[in-house]
Design an enzyme around this catalytic site. Structure first.
Site, PDB file in Angstrom:
ATOM      1  N   SER A   1       0.826  -1.203   0.000  1.00 33.71           N
ATOM      2  CA  SER A   1       0.000   0.000   0.000  1.00 33.71           C
ATOM      3  C   SER A   1       0.856   1.246   0.000  1.00 33.71           C
ATOM      4  CB  SER A   1      -0.917   0.034   1.218  1.00 33.71           C
ATOM      5  OG  SER A   1      -1.645   1.252   1.215  1.00 33.71           O
TER       6      SER A   1
ATOM      7  N   LYS B   1      -4.387  -6.841   3.298  1.00 28.03           N
ATOM      8  CA  LYS B   1      -4.401  -5.701   2.363  1.00 28.03           C
ATOM      9  C   LYS B   1      -5.833  -5.407   1.900  1.00 28.03           C
ATOM     10  CE  LYS B   1      -3.075  -2.379  -0.305  1.00 28.03           C
ATOM     11  NZ  LYS B   1      -3.798  -2.237  -1.480  1.00 28.03           N
TER      12      LYS B   1
ATOM     13  N   HIS C   1      -7.454  -3.578   4.640  1.00 22.97           N
ATOM     14  CA  HIS C   1      -6.888  -2.218   4.598  1.00 22.97           C
ATOM     15  C   HIS C   1      -7.668  -1.368   3.601  1.00 22.97           C
ATOM     16  CE1 HIS C   1      -4.456   0.750   2.455  1.00 22.97           C
ATOM     17  NE2 HIS C   1      -3.798   0.969   3.588  1.00 22.97           N
ATOM     18  N   ASN C   2      -7.899  -1.924   2.427  1.00 25.65           N
ATOM     19  CA  ASN C   2      -8.610  -1.155   1.408  1.00 25.65           C
ATOM     20  C   ASN C   2     -10.059  -0.905   1.811  1.00 25.65           C
ATOM     21  OD1 ASN C   2      -6.207  -1.401   0.015  1.00 25.65           O
ATOM     22  ND2 ASN C   2      -7.229  -1.668  -1.954  1.00 25.65           N
TER      23      ASN C   2
ATOM     24  N   GLU D   1      -9.962   1.850   4.017  1.00 28.24           N
ATOM     25  CA  GLU D   1      -9.691   3.035   3.170  1.00 28.24           C
ATOM     26  C   GLU D   1     -11.006   3.571   2.573  1.00 28.24           C
ATOM     27  OE1 GLU D   1      -6.384   2.462   0.269  1.00 28.24           O
ATOM     28  OE2 GLU D   1      -7.828   3.068  -1.261  1.00 28.24           O
TER      29      GLU D   1
HETATM   30  C1  6PG Z   1      -3.223   1.390  -1.633  1.00 29.50           C
HETATM   31  C2  6PG Z   1      -4.559   1.531  -2.365  1.00 29.50           C
HETATM   32  C3  6PG Z   1      -4.535   0.909  -3.707  1.00 29.50           C
HETATM   33  C4  6PG Z   1      -5.891   0.919  -4.417  1.00 29.50           C
HETATM   34  C5  6PG Z   1      -6.360   2.236  -4.879  1.00 29.50           C
HETATM   35  C6  6PG Z   1      -7.615   2.230  -5.717  1.00 29.50           C
HETATM   36  O1  6PG Z   1      -3.285   0.867  -0.546  1.00 29.50           O
HETATM   37  O2  6PG Z   1      -2.204   1.826  -2.139  1.00 29.50           O
HETATM   38  O3  6PG Z   1      -5.535   0.884  -1.616  1.00 29.50           O
HETATM   39  O4  6PG Z   1      -4.132  -0.410  -3.537  1.00 29.50           O
HETATM   40  O5  6PG Z   1      -5.816   0.125  -5.531  1.00 29.50           O
HETATM   41  O6  6PG Z   1      -6.554   3.084  -3.797  1.00 29.50           O
HETATM   42  O7  6PG Z   1      -8.653   1.495  -5.169  1.00 29.50           O
HETATM   43  P1  6PG Z   1     -10.145   1.677  -5.692  1.00 29.50           P
HETATM   44  O8  6PG Z   1     -10.090   1.867  -7.180  1.00 29.50           O
HETATM   45  O9  6PG Z   1     -10.867   0.428  -5.347  1.00 29.50           O
HETATM   46  O10 6PG Z   1     -10.665   2.895  -5.014  1.00 29.50           O
END
Ligand code: 6PG
Length: 480
Positions: free
Chosen positions: A132, A186, A189-190, A193
């Protein structure tokens, strides 16, 4: 053309993430074999950045593999899904037992488990690794979440720990657990996010509606928040994005961007997995659905036309008090999102026997990654002090923050509902909190209904056993 095996690690797939990872490795003193399906990218990497360290360019997969010291460690940085399988299929015949294939893409953890098992049959290690931090992180120090075997980590650990972000001298990388554990973490994590960003977006929307403020003014509010408990990368860049003016129109950037949030799928995977595991990650789910809703342009247009005046006008009297209410509501909702995310990791860890260290996971999210935030240190502390913590919400620091925020949280959600400003993540986080702390839940009625229409049985509060009421008969109770 590689002639001798001199590279400590290789990267195949040199789009921006792979390229930046390779540069990060080289800048940290590792000799990196580099390969890409179309060799132009390999050549341009070496032409533009060859001076940053030792690269061993290879134009064929065979030369690439031949350039690697044994046991070989190959990072695959291509699109998740079919392209990853295609590269693995090409690599495997060229590798020997003990070699390590590292997938640093955003793969689904189930795919990683399948690939790990398949490569294990060849005596190879397959290491699904969450990375990430986006492009900048890949280059300057990401957060790295490797799964796979202990043996593979013995080779990869020293390399990854060196190129990862460092916080207080601690690398933002640790071995998460076997097979798919790294990609699972991960994925969550997303999911967090997604929730974090949705909450930030709702806070912005509330401030805009409540204060009638322009984006640049709201940017300043976020900038101020970044100096306190909410300090995080996402709050920091929110201030930047809100302060940005569109050069073409002279309008605030945020006003010229189409309001349809897209997604590559990791949020959806998180929700799907949580449903399977029975973990209520309501904040993450609302955030994911909010993105979907934003994309349903036709329905939105129809609803706009049908209900033009469904909300009330809203102006707050006390600006500072309202800003503080939104801040506290944001913090409390964010704590809920993290609490749910960590519940999800714990459930996954139990289900798949991964033995994931929750405090350790918080440690490696303190830097490098998109959700890096000051309060991750508190999460680490909470799990260090009490590894069997039932929910983060009751750890002292978080319990205090939530308790202090409850009146604000209720005011904000109630005012937003009255004004017709949608706050799905704020509202569902508050509902989650209230449901968790309720003395009694109406789940008892649901059990009654299930028993009534389907004889699905229920348990009683006052004695052991499973019961059924003869609803269609004399309504006496029988033991089921
Ligand atoms: C990271 C992000 C990355 C992710 C983008 C787009 O941790 O660096 O999570 O891995 O791919 O943020 O994600 P979305 O297109 O699903 O918003």
């Amino acid at each position: 053309m590689a002639e001798r095996a001199t590279a400590q690690i290789g990267v195949t797939g040199l789009a921006v993430m792979g390229r930046n990872l390779a540069r990060n490795l080289a800048r940290n003193g590792f000799t990196v074999a580099v390969h890409n399906r179309s060799p132009e990218r390999t050549r341009s990497l070496v032409a533009e950045h060859g001076g940053e360290g030792r690269f061993v360019p290879a134009e064929s997969m065979a030369d690439f593999v031949a350039a690697l010291e044994r046991p070989r460690a190959v990072i695959v940085m291509v699109k998740a899904g079919g392209p990853t399988d295609a590269v693995i299929d090409e690599l495997v015949p060229l590798l020997e037992p003990g070699d390590i294939v590292v997938d640093c893409g955003n793969a689904h953890f189930a795919d990683t488990r399948r690939r790990e098992e398949a490569l294990r049959d060849h005596g190879l290690h397959f290491v699904g690794t969450g990375v990430s931090g986006g492009e900048e992180g890949a280059l300057h120090g990401p957060s790295i979440m490797p799964g796979g075997s202990d043996e593979s980590y013995r080779k990869l650990g020293p390399i990854f720990e060196k190129i990862a972000a460092q916080v207080d001298g601690v690398p933002c990388c640790r071995h998460i657990g076997p097979d798919g554990a790294g990609h699972f973490v991960k994925m969550v994590h997303n999911g967090i996010e997604y929730a974090d960003m949705q909450l930030i977006a709702e806070a912005y929307d509330l401030l805009r509606a409540g204060l009638g403020a322009e984006p640049a003014e709201i940017a300043e509010i976020f900038r101020g928040w970044n100096g306190g408990e909410l300090e995080s990368f996402l709050i920091e860049i929110t201030a930047d994005v809100l302060a940005h003016t569109d050069a073409a129109s002279g309008r605030p950037f945020v006003d010229v961007v189409l309001d349809r949030a897209e997604q590559k799928g990791t949020g959806r995977w998180t929700v799907q997995s949580a449903l399977d595991l029975g973990i209520p990650i309501t904040g993450i789910a609302e955030a994911t659905f909010a993105r979907s809703l934003s994309g349903h342009a036709d329905q939105r247009e129809a609803a706009r036309a049908a209900f033009p005046d469904a909300g009330a006008t809203w102006r707050v009297d006390d600006r500072d008090a309202f800003v503080e209410d939104v801040r506290r509501a944001l913090l409390a909702s964010k704590i809920v999102a993290y609490a749910q995310g960590f519940d999800h990791i714990r459930a996954g860890s139990r289900e798949y026997d991964w033995n994931i260290d929750l405090g350790g996971t918080a440690t490696i999210w303190r830097g490098g990654c998109i959700i890096r935030a000051r309060f991750l240190d508190r999460i680490r502390q909470a799990y260090d002090e009490q590894p069997d913590l039932s929910t983060l919400l009751v750890a002292p620091y978080f319990a205090d923050a939530v308790a202090a925020g409850v009146p604000s949280w209720r005011r904000v959600v109630a005012d937003a509902a009255r004004a017709g400003v949608p706050t799905p993540a704020f509202a569902s986080s508050l509902a989650y909190f209230d449901a968790l702390r309720a003395q009694r839940l109406p789940a008892a009625l649901i059990q009654g209904l299930r028993d009534n229409f389907g004889a699905h049985t229920y348990h009683r509060v006052d004695r052991e056993g499973t019961f059924h009421t003869l609803w269609a008969g004399d309504r006496s109770e029988v033991e089921a």
